[in-house]
Motif scaffolding. Sequence first.
Motif, PDB file in Angstrom:
ATOM      1  N   VAL A  24       2.190   2.036  10.931  1.00 16.65           N
ATOM      2  CA  VAL A  24       1.648   2.110   9.490  1.00 16.65           C
ATOM      3  C   VAL A  24       2.701   2.181   8.685  1.00 16.65           C
ATOM      4  O   VAL A  24       2.633   1.453   7.497  1.00 16.65           O
ATOM      5  CB  VAL A  24       0.480   3.201   9.156  1.00 16.65           C
ATOM      6  N   VAL A  25       3.578   3.203   8.811  1.00 20.60           N
ATOM      7  CA  VAL A  25       4.706   3.325   7.879  1.00 20.60           C
ATOM      8  C   VAL A  25       5.835   2.113   7.853  1.00 20.60           C
ATOM      9  O   VAL A  25       6.101   1.519   6.753  1.00 20.60           O
ATOM     10  CB  VAL A  25       5.541   4.961   8.194  1.00 20.60           C
ATOM     11  N   ARG A  27       4.545  -0.916   8.544  1.00 21.71           N
ATOM     12  CA  ARG A  27       3.763  -2.068   8.267  1.00 21.71           C
ATOM     13  C   ARG A  27       3.865  -3.133   9.454  1.00 21.71           C
ATOM     14  O   ARG A  27       4.209  -4.275   9.401  1.00 21.71           O
ATOM     15  CB  ARG A  27       4.100  -2.642   6.920  1.00 21.71           C
ATOM     16  N   LYS A  53      -3.842   5.537   8.759  1.00 19.61           N
ATOM     17  CA  LYS A  53      -3.734   4.541   8.143  1.00 19.61           C
ATOM     18  C   LYS A  53      -3.216   4.534   6.470  1.00 19.61           C
ATOM     19  O   LYS A  53      -2.730   3.700   5.928  1.00 19.61           O
ATOM     20  CB  LYS A  53      -4.810   3.505   8.155  1.00 19.61           C
ATOM     21  N   ARG A  54      -3.341   5.856   6.102  1.00 20.87           N
ATOM     22  CA  ARG A  54      -3.153   5.985   4.687  1.00 20.87           C
ATOM     23  C   ARG A  54      -1.546   5.762   4.420  1.00 20.87           C
ATOM     24  O   ARG A  54      -0.578   5.939   5.193  1.00 20.87           O
ATOM     25  CB  ARG A  54      -3.402   7.660   4.346  1.00 20.87           C
ATOM     26  N   GLU A  55      -1.289   5.115   3.266  1.00 16.25           N
ATOM     27  CA  GLU A  55       0.057   4.988   2.905  1.00 16.25           C
ATOM     28  C   GLU A  55       0.888   6.297   2.955  1.00 16.25           C
ATOM     29  O   GLU A  55       2.123   6.361   3.425  1.00 16.25           O
ATOM     30  CB  GLU A  55       0.110   4.362   1.570  1.00 16.25           C
ATOM     31  N   ASP A  88       6.092  10.891  10.145  1.00 15.33           N
ATOM     32  CA  ASP A  88       6.195  10.533   8.862  1.00 15.33           C
ATOM     33  C   ASP A  88       7.662  10.790   8.449  1.00 15.33           C
ATOM     34  O   ASP A  88       8.400   9.924   7.726  1.00 15.33           O
ATOM     35  CB  ASP A  88       5.253  11.057   7.719  1.00 15.33           C
ATOM     36  N   ARG A  92      10.288   7.797   7.699  1.00 12.78           N
ATOM     37  CA  ARG A  92      10.695   7.632   6.213  1.00 12.78           C
ATOM     38  C   ARG A  92      11.976   7.968   5.913  1.00 12.78           C
ATOM     39  O   ARG A  92      12.507   7.461   4.990  1.00 12.78           O
ATOM     40  CB  ARG A  92       9.664   8.273   5.308  1.00 12.78           C
ATOM     41  N   GLY A 142      -2.442  -6.076   6.328  1.00 10.70           N
ATOM     42  CA  GLY A 142      -2.708  -4.643   6.403  1.00 10.70           C
ATOM     43  C   GLY A 142      -3.354  -4.451   7.850  1.00 10.70           C
ATOM     44  O   GLY A 142      -3.697  -5.338   8.526  1.00 10.70           O
TER      45      GLY A 142
END
Length: 149
Positions: A24-25, A27, A53-55, A88, A92, A142
């Motif tokens: 997800v992070v 993409r 799935k949240r940004e 995360d 990130r 997405g």
Amino acid sequence: MGAIRTRTTLDARSRELAICRVAVVNRAWYEWAHHAPLARAAGVSEAGLDIVKREFLVPKDGDEEKARKGAEDVGLGEKEWAVLRYTDEMTRNVHVPDDVFGALERVFGEREVVEVTATVASYNCVSRFLVALDVGERNGTGPDDTPPH
């Protein structure tokens, strides 16, 4: 990659949550498409995957406790939340804050912490490779978009 998926002591649920969050992070929807079903098979609910799935797990102006409680309400407990937050930060920012690392250490032994780290690092490599070369990817889409036929 086979050893990361099959020769660690990590439970499948934690492993697949980490891999799905990396997807997800970054993409990396090809990666998502292959690992979300494995997360489901490991007991992660659709509502749990919606959180994955949240940004941002914690909205930038939000309250982490509220976000964590929302995850708990759909079956993602302390262990799963620690994996997601750690994933995360690694993905990130590379640097992991002490509080996030400490939360992971509270729910996993030393070996498992290393295995979570190796899993996140490995799947970051895979996802970045796939996305950069658009290998099987759906760049610009997405996780819920239907792949082109």
